[in-house]
Motif scaffolding. Structure first.
Motif, PDB file in Angstrom:
ATOM      1  N   GLY A 111       0.652  -1.153   0.028  1.00  0.00           N
ATOM      2  CA  GLY A 111      -0.203  -0.064   0.012  1.00  0.00           C
ATOM      3  C   GLY A 111       0.896   1.401  -0.015  1.00  0.00           C
ATOM      4  N   THR A 112       1.939   1.160  -0.470  1.00  0.00           N
ATOM      5  CA  THR A 112       2.879   2.142  -0.549  1.00  0.00           C
ATOM      6  C   THR A 112       3.663   2.289  -1.766  1.00  0.00           C
ATOM      7  N   PRO A 113       2.871   2.594  -2.837  1.00  0.00           N
ATOM      8  CA  PRO A 113       3.530   2.373  -3.953  1.00  0.00           C
ATOM      9  C   PRO A 113       4.634   3.310  -4.307  1.00  0.00           C
ATOM     10  N   VAL A 114       5.529   2.856  -5.117  1.00  0.00           N
ATOM     11  CA  VAL A 114       6.544   3.564  -5.497  1.00  0.00           C
ATOM     12  C   VAL A 114       6.287   4.739  -6.513  1.00  0.00           C
ATOM     13  N   GLN A 115       6.953   5.738  -6.078  1.00  0.00           N
ATOM     14  CA  GLN A 115       6.432   7.045  -6.807  1.00  0.00           C
ATOM     15  C   GLN A 115       7.565   7.293  -8.033  1.00  0.00           C
ATOM     16  N   PHE A 116       7.190   7.560  -9.273  1.00  0.00           N
ATOM     17  CA  PHE A 116       8.090   7.597 -10.380  1.00  0.00           C
ATOM     18  C   PHE A 116       8.171   9.309 -10.897  1.00  0.00           C
ATOM     19  N   PRO A 117       9.457   9.467 -11.377  1.00  0.00           N
ATOM     20  CA  PRO A 117      10.327   8.833 -11.604  1.00  0.00           C
ATOM     21  C   PRO A 117      11.282   8.283 -10.378  1.00  0.00           C
ATOM     22  N   ALA A 118      11.873   7.034 -10.338  1.00  0.00           N
ATOM     23  CA  ALA A 118      12.294   6.664  -9.084  1.00  0.00           C
ATOM     24  C   ALA A 118      13.884   6.296  -9.650  1.00  0.00           C
ATOM     25  N   LEU A 119      14.560   6.495  -8.427  1.00  0.00           N
ATOM     26  CA  LEU A 119      16.082   6.486  -8.638  1.00  0.00           C
ATOM     27  C   LEU A 119      16.353   5.064  -8.198  1.00  0.00           C
ATOM     28  N   ALA A 120      16.943   4.005  -9.026  1.00  0.00           N
ATOM     29  CA  ALA A 120      17.079   2.685  -8.202  1.00  0.00           C
ATOM     30  C   ALA A 120      18.640   2.335  -8.396  1.00  0.00           C
ATOM     31  N   LEU A 121      18.847   1.749  -7.079  1.00  0.00           N
ATOM     32  CA  LEU A 121      20.273   1.546  -6.832  1.00  0.00           C
ATOM     33  C   LEU A 121      20.480   0.041  -6.706  1.00  0.00           C
ATOM     34  N   GLU A 271      19.072  14.610  -7.517  1.00  0.00           N
ATOM     35  CA  GLU A 271      19.033  15.765  -7.718  1.00  0.00           C
ATOM     36  C   GLU A 271      19.076  15.828  -9.642  1.00  0.00           C
ATOM     37  N   ALA A 272      19.901  14.959  -9.944  1.00  0.00           N
ATOM     38  CA  ALA A 272      20.335  15.094 -11.396  1.00  0.00           C
ATOM     39  C   ALA A 272      18.971  14.693 -12.176  1.00  0.00           C
ATOM     40  N   MET A 273      18.153  13.761 -11.475  1.00  0.00           N
ATOM     41  CA  MET A 273      16.831  13.110 -12.397  1.00  0.00           C
ATOM     42  C   MET A 273      15.522  13.514 -11.986  1.00  0.00           C
ATOM     43  N   GLY A 274      15.357  14.393 -10.739  1.00  0.00           N
ATOM     44  CA  GLY A 274      14.359  14.786  -9.882  1.00  0.00           C
ATOM     45  C   GLY A 274      13.742  13.550  -9.552  1.00  0.00           C
ATOM     46  N   ALA A 275      14.274  12.759  -8.943  1.00  0.00           N
ATOM     47  CA  ALA A 275      13.718  11.535  -8.529  1.00  0.00           C
ATOM     48  C   ALA A 275      12.464  11.773  -7.289  1.00  0.00           C
ATOM     49  N   GLN A 276      11.450  10.919  -7.482  1.00  0.00           N
ATOM     50  CA  GLN A 276      10.444  11.021  -6.461  1.00  0.00           C
ATOM     51  C   GLN A 276      10.465   9.818  -5.492  1.00  0.00           C
ATOM     52  N   SER A 277      11.314   8.967  -5.652  1.00  0.00           N
ATOM     53  CA  SER A 277      11.569   7.853  -4.618  1.00  0.00           C
ATOM     54  C   SER A 277      12.642   7.275  -4.948  1.00  0.00           C
ATOM     55  N   LEU A 278      13.246   6.550  -3.910  1.00  0.00           N
ATOM     56  CA  LEU A 278      14.612   5.732  -4.211  1.00  0.00           C
ATOM     57  C   LEU A 278      14.197   4.153  -3.906  1.00  0.00           C
ATOM     58  N   ILE A 279      14.740   3.355  -4.956  1.00  0.00           N
ATOM     59  CA  ILE A 279      14.600   2.066  -4.707  1.00  0.00           C
ATOM     60  C   ILE A 279      15.955   1.300  -4.413  1.00  0.00           C
ATOM     61  N   VAL A 280      16.098   0.813  -3.438  1.00  0.00           N
ATOM     62  CA  VAL A 280      17.414  -0.093  -3.231  1.00  0.00           C
ATOM     63  C   VAL A 280      17.279  -1.607  -3.366  1.00  0.00           C
TER      64      VAL A 280
END
Ligand code: KG4
Ligand code: ZN
Length: 344
Positions: A111-121, A271-280
């Protein structure tokens, strides 16, 4: 096995770590043979868990790379055979995309969906990559390791210090018992590039230099190897009986340096991509030090880690990445190849 509602119907993982442990790393030939032995019983077990039969399936998804060719061939050949015999569409999935989708899928379930665009590590034994991920699952590579992957650094240091393979879990368990500031390991400054690349080879050399400067290391390592001979996967408490303070300090300092290196690229990436969330994601995403540090830093956006079961390699992540392709009817032919390197 995944259902379109998102429910996991079954997830069976066959571990072959025991077959590789005494070699201190994955032996490709052993890996493919173990895959060959495991694949039929694993699929059978997955089917039995669900109570379904093959005729109930809608598609077969398989990873076609990147990875060890022999192991990929076993999986792809088996999946193609299933697809041909059952007349089901075949979906080819990039392994790294699978790691990313494990998190996207699980976050939605919670119930906490990833917000896009996302930065994925993506941090595993083979990868240390930063991607931007769009809502329609277009990926852009922003940075990657110039040398070793983060998991590889954990594994090499683990092997050097006598913790067997994989090194990550043992080091992670012990790191909290040492002082992360005790040994000032440094990272090589990368001169060229966009500032979002990683490097771990200097750190690995730093640990080797530290190791060589210690007295009585052979006996210490021998004691750990002996423990490993008696217990294939020792607990942290068991490791503590054969790991003195100086080594705990070095381990804590090593892990602290890896985590610092990984997270140093996140803020500029956001900052470079304006990410709305981080995925690790990836095996190293299990690391408690990385989880704590990522949450502590916050980055001003939601941070998504997978549960432990979905961090290391598993089948759910491949099925999760296959769903959008299934919806778009992006299917692979029976001539689909496998790839040691596979950019996406
Ligand atoms: O994703 P994965 O299962 O396989 C690859 O695609 O490589 O990742 C395996 C890697 C190994 O290098 C292992 O040492 C590392 O993940 N790993 C960890 C931890 N658990 C697994 N590294 C650090 N801390 C952990 N807790
Ligand atoms: Zn993986």
């Amino acid at each position: 096995m995944l259902e379109d509602s998102g429910t996991i119907l079954s997830s069976v993982v066959a571990s072959q770590l025991a077959a590789h442990a005494r070699y201190g790393g994955v032996v490709p030939e052993i890996a493919s043979r173990e895959h060959g032995k495991a694949i039929v019983p694993v699929v059978r077990a997955a089917m039995e868990e669900t109570g379904l039969v093959f005729a109930d399936l809608d598609a077969v998804a398989v990873t076609v790379g990147p990875g060890l060719i022999g192991s990929l061939l076993v999986g792809a050949t088996y999946a193609k055979s299933l697809s041909y015999a059952l007349e089901l569409p075949l979906i080819a999935v990039n392994h790294v995309e699978g790691h990313i989708h494990a998190v996207i899928w699980e976050a939605r379930q919670q119930g906490t969906p990833v917000q896009f665009p996302a930065l994925a590590l993506v941090v595993s034994g083979g990868h240390t990559h930063l991607f931007s991920v769009s809502e329609t699952f277009d990926y852009r590579l922003l940075g990657k390791t110039r040398d070793d992957a983060a998991g590889e650094a954990f594994d090499k240091v683990g092997k050097l210090l006598g913790f067997g393979y994989p090194g990550g879990p043992a080091i992670d368990g012990l790191a909290t018992y040492g002082n992360p500031k005790a040994v000032p390991f440094t990272l090589a400054k990368l001169r060229s590039g966009n500032g979002l690349d990683f490097s771990f080879s200097g750190l690995k050399t730093g640990v080797l230099r530290w190791f060589e400067a210690q007295e009585g290391m052979e006996e210490e390592v021998a004691a750990r190897r002996e423990l490993l001979g008696e217990h294939p996967r020792p607990t942290t408490e068991q490791w503590l009986t054969v790991t003195p303070k100086r080594t705990l300090d070095a381990i804590a300092s090593f892990q602290h340096t890896v985590v610092t290196e990984l997270l140093a690229r996140v803020r500029p990436g956001v900052e470079a991509m304006g990410a709305q969330s981080l995925i690790v994601s990836g095996g190293v995403a299990c690391n408690q030090g990385l989880r704590l540090a990522a949450r502590a830093r916050g980055f001003g956006i939601p941070v998504h880690f997978p549960s432990a079961a979905l961090s290391t390699d598993n089948a759910v992540m491949i099925a999760a990445a296959a769903f959008p392709k299934f919806e778009r009817q992006t299917f692979a032919g029976l001539d689909a190849a496998v790839y040691a390197q596979l950019p996406f």
